[in-house]
Enzyme design. Structure first.
Site, PDB file in Angstrom:
ATOM      1  N   ASN A  50       0.837  -1.206   0.000  1.00 45.25           N
ATOM      2  CA  ASN A  50       0.000   0.000   0.000  1.00 45.25           C
ATOM      3  C   ASN A  50       0.872   1.256   0.000  1.00 45.25           C
ATOM      4  O   ASN A  50       1.800   1.374   0.813  1.00 45.25           O
ATOM      5  CB  ASN A  50      -0.877   0.022   1.258  1.00 45.25           C
ATOM      6  CG  ASN A  50      -1.745   1.266   1.318  1.00 45.25           C
ATOM      7  OD1 ASN A  50      -2.630   1.454   0.496  1.00 45.25           O
ATOM      8  ND2 ASN A  50      -1.466   2.144   2.279  1.00 45.25           N
ATOM      9  N   GLU A  51       0.584   2.168  -0.900  1.00 43.91           N
ATOM     10  CA  GLU A  51       1.214   3.495  -0.943  1.00 43.91           C
ATOM     11  C   GLU A  51       2.711   3.469  -0.618  1.00 43.91           C
ATOM     12  O   GLU A  51       3.155   4.045   0.401  1.00 43.91           O
ATOM     13  CB  GLU A  51       0.486   4.443   0.019  1.00 43.91           C
ATOM     14  CG  GLU A  51      -0.970   4.656  -0.359  1.00 43.91           C
ATOM     15  CD  GLU A  51      -1.623   5.841   0.362  1.00 43.91           C
ATOM     16  OE1 GLU A  51      -1.092   6.309   1.374  1.00 43.91           O
ATOM     17  OE2 GLU A  51      -2.675   6.308  -0.124  1.00 43.91           O
TER      18      GLU A  51
HETATM   19  C1  NOJ Z   1      -4.116   6.195   2.681  1.00 43.59           C
HETATM   20  C2  NOJ Z   1      -3.719   5.099   3.595  1.00 43.59           C
HETATM   21  O1  NOJ Z   1      -3.550   3.918   2.854  1.00 43.59           O
HETATM   22  C3  NOJ Z   1      -4.685   4.883   4.732  1.00 43.59           C
HETATM   23  O2  NOJ Z   1      -4.104   4.001   5.637  1.00 43.59           O
HETATM   24  C4  NOJ Z   1      -5.056   6.214   5.344  1.00 43.59           C
HETATM   25  O3  NOJ Z   1      -5.819   6.074   6.486  1.00 43.59           O
HETATM   26  C5  NOJ Z   1      -5.776   7.035   4.291  1.00 43.59           C
HETATM   27  N1  NOJ Z   1      -4.883   7.277   3.197  1.00 43.59           N
HETATM   28  C6  NOJ Z   1      -6.255   8.398   4.768  1.00 43.59           C
HETATM   29  O4  NOJ Z   1      -5.168   9.196   5.043  1.00 43.59           O
END
Ligand code: NOJ
Length: 432
Positions: free
Chosen positions: A159-160
């Site tokens: 993720n990201e």
């Molecule tokens: C992206 C992240 O993957 C997530 O964990 C986070 O809570 C949200 N953005 C909101 O910031």
């Protein structure tokens, strides 16, 4: 005034969460230790969560009540491998049960393997800077896919990667809290890319060799934001360009094409190819860049448009900028023509005054993209439940469902009920 449109029946609508943000009760992950060090919210702890680990049956029923067709969740590596070389049967049984329940109520799980957290033992060995990091992550991937691959065919590796590396090593908000360490950012980015490329092959191999049913789909969730220079000053434009390159582009090239680009490397370590069956996009906002540098930013300082009225800001002060969703999807689609899943899009909105319109406006962008021939196939609202917004603690309320942190009672918000109707009918309307 009332506006409406429809989405195709085979366009799937659902929501997303991540283990560390909702489960609670785990003392083996690095965010628990980060909380103990006083780095989360106002002295809050990931130990609280939304008590989802204990309440998963209730929560799956709630997802079903909300007509969710698909659900993106993560599994907590530290629960499955609490210590190096130790694998937990209980955690395996727990997650298997959760997947079974989801499937029973007709909800398709998309499972994230790395969503910002890791076991504390892995963190102590240097986290993603540790010399065996990629191998250790792959051991976990192999174990997880062998244990769950009969129930789960869709996987999101990382993720990201950009937010993770930036917040851990450049602006210091995530463990280990390094500040301005751009070499570490680059090294970790390179390792996350390698981990993804190898996981992509491994997941396909395991599911094929094990004859697990259902088409295997592997991708990652890329955080793509809109970056624009605040002024036409050449330095603002240069800073914006460099930030975009280091925060968006090198990850896209790496995760999708298997290509390492300057300055994280050269060539194709796992061969040339396509390493995503779908590209996940997490889209939230737009940032403007001004001319100035501080070590906590990659190349220029991002800020919210000074002209932006409060009505277009969320509770965290981020600009609400739905038009950007089309731009980021085109950025990916025009280059790769691969299916796009909006793996996250959502708003912290405690009063629940802006969420319904927010969802409408972003789905309207998706409708437009579909009309333009862009293959957007899924939308996962972030988030199903209120949760731990990492270092910001439990303050921001992203949930379709509100959580009362004293009683742990769930209450579906009005916007959650509206979204449930959209998921059921695929008819989207908004009355202003
Ligand atoms: C992206 C992240 O993957 C997530 O964990 C986070 O809570 C949200 N953005 C909101 O910031």
């Amino acid at each position: 005034m009332s506006k409406s449109f429809e989405l195709p029946k085979d366009f799937l609508l659902g929501s997303a969460t991540a283990a560390t943000q909702i489960e609670g009760g785990d003392t083996n992950n690095n965010w628990y230790h980060w909380s103990l060090a006083g780095k989360v919210g106002k002295g809050e702890s990931s130990f609280t969560g939304a008590d989802h680990y204990a309440r998963y049956v209730e929560d799956v029923n709630l997802l079903s009540k909300l007509n969710q067709e698909c659900y993106r969740m993560s599994i907590e590596w530290s629960r499955i491998q609490p210590a190096e070389g130790e694998w937990s049967k209980d955690a395996v049984e727990h997650y298997r049960d959760e997947f079974r329940l989801l499937l029973e109520v007709g909800i398709k799980p998309l499972v994230t393997l790395h969503h910002f957290s890791c076991p504390e033992w892995f963190q102590k060995k240097g986290g993603w800077l540790g010399k065996d990091a990629v191998k250790e992550f792959l051991d976990f991937v192999e174990f997880a896919v062998k244990q769950f691959g009969d129930l789960v065919s869709e996987w999101c590796t990382i993720n990201e990667p950009n937010v993770f590396a930036n917040d851990s090593y450049v602006d210091g908000k995530y463990p280990p809290g390094s500040y301005g360490d751009i070499p570490a950012y680059l090294k970790v980015t390179r390792r996350l890319i390698l981990a993804h490329l190898k996981s992509y092959k491994l997941i396909h191999k395991i599911r094929t060799e094990s004859n697990f049913i259902g088409p295997t789909k592997v991708g990652f969730a890329h955080h793509l934001a809109i970056f624009s220079p605040l002024t036409s000053h050449p330095l603002a434009r240069l800073g914006c360009f460099l930030s975009d390159y280091l925060f968006h582009e090198i990850q896209t090239k790496g995760f999708v094409e298997g290509k390492l680009s300057f300055p994280i490397g050269f060539g194709y370590p796992e061969g040339k190819g396509v390493f995503c069956d779908f590209i996940g996009i997490n889209y939230y906002s737009r940032h403007l860049f001004k001319v100035s540098y501080n070590p906590g930013n990659l190349f220029a300082v991002p800020m919210v448009d000074p002209q932006c009225p409060d009505s277009r800001k969320n509770d965290l002060g981020w600009e609400i900028y739905p038009e950007g969703l089309s731009f980021v999807c085109h950025r990916i689609w025009d280059q790769y023509k691969l299916p796009i899943y909006i793996t996250e899009n959502g708003i912290p909105d405690e009063k629940d005054e802006k969420r319904e319109k927010y969802i409408f406006d972003h789905l309207a962008e998706i409708r437009r993209l579909l009309d333009e021939g862009v293959s957007v196939q899924r939308y996962y609202y972030w988030s199903f439940l209120d949760n731990l917004e990492w270092n910001d603690g439990y303050g921001p309320k992203f949930g379709l469902v509100e959580v009362d942190y004293n009683s742990m009672k769930r209450r579906i918000r009005k916007s959650g009920l509206r979204y449930a109707e959209i998921c059921k009918t695929k008819k989207v309307s908004f009355h202003s």
